[in-house]
Design a protein around this motif. Structure first.
Motif, mmCIF file in Angstrom:
data_model
loop_
_atom_site.group_PDB
_atom_site.id
_atom_site.type_symbol
_atom_site.label_atom_id
_atom_site.label_comp_id
_atom_site.label_asym_id
_atom_site.label_seq_id
_atom_site.Cartn_x
_atom_site.Cartn_y
_atom_site.Cartn_z
ATOM 1 N N UNK A 230 -40.031 -10.304 57.058
ATOM 2 C CA UNK A 230 -39.190 -11.419 56.615
ATOM 3 C C UNK A 230 -39.719 -12.775 57.072
ATOM 4 N N UNK A 231 -40.965 -12.751 57.555
ATOM 5 C CA UNK A 231 -41.553 -14.006 58.030
ATOM 6 C C UNK A 231 -42.411 -14.637 56.952
ATOM 7 N N UNK A 232 -42.212 -15.909 56.732
ATOM 8 C CA UNK A 232 -42.974 -16.658 55.752
ATOM 9 C C UNK A 232 -44.411 -16.783 56.209
ATOM 10 N N UNK A 233 -45.366 -16.469 55.309
ATOM 11 C CA UNK A 233 -46.762 -16.487 55.711
ATOM 12 C C UNK A 233 -47.548 -17.578 54.989
ATOM 13 N N UNK A 234 -47.323 -17.713 53.702
ATOM 14 C CA UNK A 234 -48.175 -18.594 52.906
ATOM 15 C C UNK A 234 -47.411 -19.014 51.650
ATOM 16 N N UNK A 235 -47.424 -20.314 51.346
ATOM 17 C CA UNK A 235 -46.735 -20.752 50.138
ATOM 18 C C UNK A 235 -46.294 -22.187 50.258
ATOM 19 N N UNK B 226 -34.300 -19.016 51.236
ATOM 20 C CA UNK B 226 -33.487 -20.030 50.571
ATOM 21 C C UNK B 226 -32.518 -20.683 51.547
ATOM 22 N N UNK B 227 -32.217 -21.949 51.301
ATOM 23 C CA UNK B 227 -31.249 -22.677 52.131
ATOM 24 C C UNK B 227 -30.271 -23.435 51.237
ATOM 25 N N UNK B 228 -28.998 -23.196 51.465
ATOM 26 C CA UNK B 228 -27.950 -23.936 50.750
ATOM 27 C C UNK B 228 -27.401 -25.045 51.629
ATOM 28 N N UNK B 229 -27.279 -26.225 51.037
ATOM 29 C CA UNK B 229 -26.624 -27.342 51.721
ATOM 30 C C UNK B 229 -25.520 -27.857 50.806
ATOM 31 N N UNK B 230 -24.343 -28.084 51.371
ATOM 32 C CA UNK B 230 -23.236 -28.670 50.614
ATOM 33 C C UNK B 230 -22.873 -29.983 51.290
ATOM 34 N N UNK B 231 -23.165 -31.062 50.583
ATOM 35 C CA UNK B 231 -23.056 -32.413 51.144
ATOM 36 C C UNK B 231 -21.734 -32.668 51.864
ATOM 37 N N UNK C 248 -26.448 -29.525 57.467
ATOM 38 C CA UNK C 248 -27.100 -28.263 57.878
ATOM 39 C C UNK C 248 -26.780 -27.170 56.868
ATOM 40 N N UNK C 249 -27.478 -26.069 57.052
ATOM 41 C CA UNK C 249 -27.305 -24.902 56.176
ATOM 42 C C UNK C 249 -25.818 -24.525 56.159
ATOM 43 N N UNK C 250 -25.283 -24.287 54.973
ATOM 44 C CA UNK C 250 -23.822 -24.250 54.845
ATOM 45 C C UNK C 250 -23.174 -22.945 55.314
ATOM 46 N N UNK C 251 -23.848 -21.814 55.149
ATOM 47 C CA UNK C 251 -23.201 -20.564 55.555
ATOM 48 C C UNK C 251 -23.010 -20.529 57.085
ATOM 49 N N UNK C 252 -23.992 -21.092 57.796
ATOM 50 C CA UNK C 252 -23.860 -21.208 59.250
ATOM 51 C C UNK C 252 -22.641 -22.052 59.626
ATOM 52 N N UNK D 96 -28.644 -14.260 59.576
ATOM 53 C CA UNK D 96 -29.077 -15.333 58.683
ATOM 54 C C UNK D 96 -30.468 -15.098 58.109
ATOM 55 N N UNK D 97 -31.378 -14.522 58.898
ATOM 56 C CA UNK D 97 -32.730 -14.285 58.373
ATOM 57 C C UNK D 97 -32.665 -13.276 57.218
ATOM 58 N N UNK D 98 -31.904 -12.222 57.420
ATOM 59 C CA UNK D 98 -31.730 -11.202 56.387
ATOM 60 C C UNK D 98 -31.057 -11.822 55.153
#
Ligand SMILES: [Zn+2]
Length: 229
Positions: free
Chosen positions: A111-116, A157-162, A167-171, A204-206
């Protein structure tokens, strides 16, 4: 929490469960924008209803009002809760919250981002659509046999609700539910009832990552990866 019918604040407790249910649904549908936003709206309303219910529970002991007045004053000091209350007013007036979404997409190792790259995601685009585009455009990054175990395309993916903060909204939802949950717990002890912990956690990572093998679990066998590792 107790379900044995001796709950002193049953309506409140039920609303707490409802809010928890919608929080879980938000996590489950994190990569499906429409479902995510429907469930987020439902969570915001259910969260508000917990405190409405707490105020209107029947058969309150005499000193409940003064205890609750103190709690209310405390809650009003919380920027986080105030933003959720305001967001709820937006939702019930049937207008929309200002949600937006960004993603890191590319090759992941587990689940770790490597390249992109990082990029905005169109508001109604599910993450699986982002993965399909990756496969079309940069599919050559990975060999067809997938000889590197657990290296595959994915999206973080990260969701933000103004209205709820930057910050990330689910957190933020988890934080607000745990805050109100601690008050529900306190209400139980105030009425002399025992209660299990109300604390809610989300991986959150999952939740934030969607990999090819999440979309199609049969790929694990196809690519000969050992699921147990
Ligand atoms: Zn209860």
């Amino acid at each position: 929490m107790n379900d044995r019918g001796d709950c002193p604040v049953p309506d409140t407790h039920q609303k707490f469960k409802e809010a928890t249910y919608f929080l879980r649904k938000c996590a489950e549908h994190y990569h499906d924008p429409e479902e995510f936003q429907f469930n987020l709206n439902a969570f915001i309303q259910a969260l508000r209803n917990i405190t409405f219910m707490l105020q209107s529970e029947p058969s309150k002991p005499e000193n409940f009002e003064s205890w609750y007045a103190g709690k209310q004053a405390e809650m009003r000091q919380s920027d986080l809760l105030r933003r959720f209350v305001q967001a709820r007013n937006v939702v019930v007036k049937q207008s929309s919250l200002k949600a937006r979404s960004t993603a890191w997409s590319g090759v992941f190792r587990r689940r770790r981002f490597k390249l992109g790259m990082q990029h905005p995601v169109p508001l109604f685009a599910p993450s699986r659509w982002v993965i399909e585009r990756l496969k079309e455009r940069v599919g050559f990054f990975l060999d067809e046999e997938h000889s590197q175990p657990w290296e595959q395309f994915g999206v973080h993916r990260t969701w933000v609700v103004e209205e709820l903060g930057e910050s990330e909204v689910l957190g933020l939802c988890v934080q607000s539910l745990n805050y109100v949950g601690s008050i529900v717990e306190e209400a139980h002890s105030f009425f002399g009832a025992e209660v299990e912990s109300t604390a809610v956690e989300v991986d959150m990572l999952r939740t934030q990552t969607l990999l090819e093998t999440d979309v199609d679990p049969s790929l694990v066998v196809k690519w000969g990866w050992d699921d147990a590792v």
